[in-house]
Design an enzyme around this catalytic site. Structure first.
Site, PDB file in Angstrom:
ATOM      1  N   CYS A   1     -18.807 -11.489  12.545  1.00  0.00           N
ATOM      2  CA  CYS A   1     -18.875 -10.511  11.465  1.00  0.00           C
ATOM      3  C   CYS A   1     -17.561 -10.391  10.697  1.00  0.00           C
ATOM      4  O   CYS A   1     -17.549 -10.392   9.463  1.00  0.00           O
ATOM      5  CB  CYS A   1     -19.274  -9.149  12.021  1.00  0.00           C
TER       6      CYS A   1
ATOM      7  N   GLU B   1     -24.171  -0.399  12.600  1.00  0.00           N
ATOM      8  CA  GLU B   1     -23.519  -1.014  13.757  1.00  0.00           C
ATOM      9  C   GLU B   1     -24.559  -1.578  14.724  1.00  0.00           C
ATOM     10  O   GLU B   1     -25.569  -0.937  15.021  1.00  0.00           O
ATOM     11  CB  GLU B   1     -22.688   0.047  14.491  1.00  0.00           C
TER      12      GLU B   1
ATOM     13  N   ASP C   1     -33.843  -5.458  15.303  1.00  0.00           N
ATOM     14  CA  ASP C   1     -33.105  -5.168  14.077  1.00  0.00           C
ATOM     15  C   ASP C   1     -33.643  -3.869  13.499  1.00  0.00           C
ATOM     16  O   ASP C   1     -34.776  -3.822  13.015  1.00  0.00           O
ATOM     17  CB  ASP C   1     -33.255  -6.309  13.074  1.00  0.00           C
TER      18      ASP C   1
ATOM     19  N   ARG D   1     -32.188  -2.079  11.036  1.00  0.00           N
ATOM     20  CA  ARG D   1     -31.571  -1.771   9.749  1.00  0.00           C
ATOM     21  C   ARG D   1     -32.594  -1.578   8.632  1.00  0.00           C
ATOM     22  O   ARG D   1     -33.634  -2.212   8.627  1.00  0.00           O
ATOM     23  CB  ARG D   1     -30.591  -2.884   9.353  1.00  0.00           C
TER      24      ARG D   1
END
Length: 234
Positions: free
Chosen positions: A84, A109, A143, A145
C-alpha cells in the site's frame, strides 16, 4: 478459487451521496507540489482527502485518479506486509508528473474492517491463513469498502471520466455503478517483496487483481525480514 466479496448495503443505491468539500490549499510534498481539499461524508461522518496536481493532464486524456484506501501500517510505518505505501508513493509521483487526483479514503483500513480487526487478521495469517481466509475466520467480509462517497466526490470535482490508477478491476466496476466512467485502467503494480509475495499472490488468484508478480523483488537498499507475512488492504 475467487473469493466471494460481500458489498456494503449502500452499494446499489444511485441517489447522490451526501458529501461536502472544504477550502483548497497548497500542499508541498516530497513528491511535488499539490493542492489538497478535505471532504466530509455526511452519511458516515468520515473525512477524506483529495490531493491533486495543480496542472491539467499533460496527455490531453482523461485525468489520472487513484482511490487509495487508508492503510496506517503501510502508508505511515512503511510496512512490507502489503504494497500500500509503495502504491501510494507511485501514484503521487505519477500524478505529479502527468496531472490528476488521488483520493485518500479514510475509514477503509484493512479493506474496510478496521485497524483492530486487521491486526487480528494478521495474527491469523501468521498461523497459516491467507488474507481472504483470515477475514472469513473472523466472520468479516473479504472486502467491506464502499466507493459511493468517492464517486460523489469525483463528480463534485467534475471528474466524470477518469483513468483509474489501480490493479483492482472491482474498483472500476463499482465506480461505473456509481456513475463514474473509467476509460482506462492504469496499472500500479510495484515490485513484490519476500514479506508480501503470498499476499499479492492471493490478491491475484482469489480477488482477480491484475498482477504479474515477476520474480524481481523491491530492495530500496534495505534487507528484507527473514520470514514472509501475508497482509490485508487495497
Amino acid at each position: 478459487m475467487t473469493a466471494s466479496i460481500t458489498r456494503s448495503s449502500d452499494e446499489t443505491e444511485r441517489t447522490p451521496h451526501p458529501v461536502s468539500g472544504g477550502p483548497i490549499v497548497q500542499l508541498p510534498t516530497a513528491f511535488g507540489d499539490f493542492v489538497a481539499q478535505a471532504w466530509t461524508d455526511h452519511e458516515t461522518g468520515v473525512e477524506h482527502l483529495a490531493v491533486s496536481s495543480p496542472n491539467p493532464s499533460k496527455s490531453g486524456k482523461a485525468p489520472l485518479v487513484r482511490l487509495h484506501s487508508e492503510c496506517l501500517t503501510g502508508d505511515v510505518f512503511g510496512s512490507y506486509r502489503c504494497d500500500c505505501g509503495e502504491q501510494l508513493a507511485f501514484a503521487l509521483e505519477l500524478i505529479n508528473a502527468e496531472g490528476g487526483t488521488l483520493l485518500y479514503l479514510r475509514g477503509q483500513e484493512g479493506r474496510g474492517i478496521g485497524l483492530a480487526n486487521k491486526i487480528k487478521a494478521y495474527a491469523l495469517q501468521e498461523a497459516g491463513f491467507d488474507t481472504v481466509e483470515a477475514n472469513e475466520q473472523l466472520g468479516l467480509p473479504v472486502d467491506a469498502r464502499s466507493y459511493n462517497a468517492a464517486a460523489q466526490i469525483l463528480a463534485e470535482m467534475g471528474l466524470q471520466e477518469v483513468r483509474l490508477l489501480s490493479n483492482n478491476p472491482d474498483k472500476q466496476d463499482r465506480l461505473a455503478q456509481a456513475g463514474v466512467t473509467v476509460v482506462e485502467m492504469v496499472a500500479t503494480e510495484v515490485p513484490s517483496r519476500e514479506q508480501n509475495l503470498r499476499y499479492l499472490q492471493t490478491k491475484k488468484d482469489r480477488m482477480d487483481h491484475r498482477l504479474t508478480l515477476q520474480a524481481e523483488h523491491a530492495g530500496n537498499g534495505k534487507t528484507p525480514l527473514a520470514h514472509p507475512f501475508d497482509s490485508i488492504n487495497d
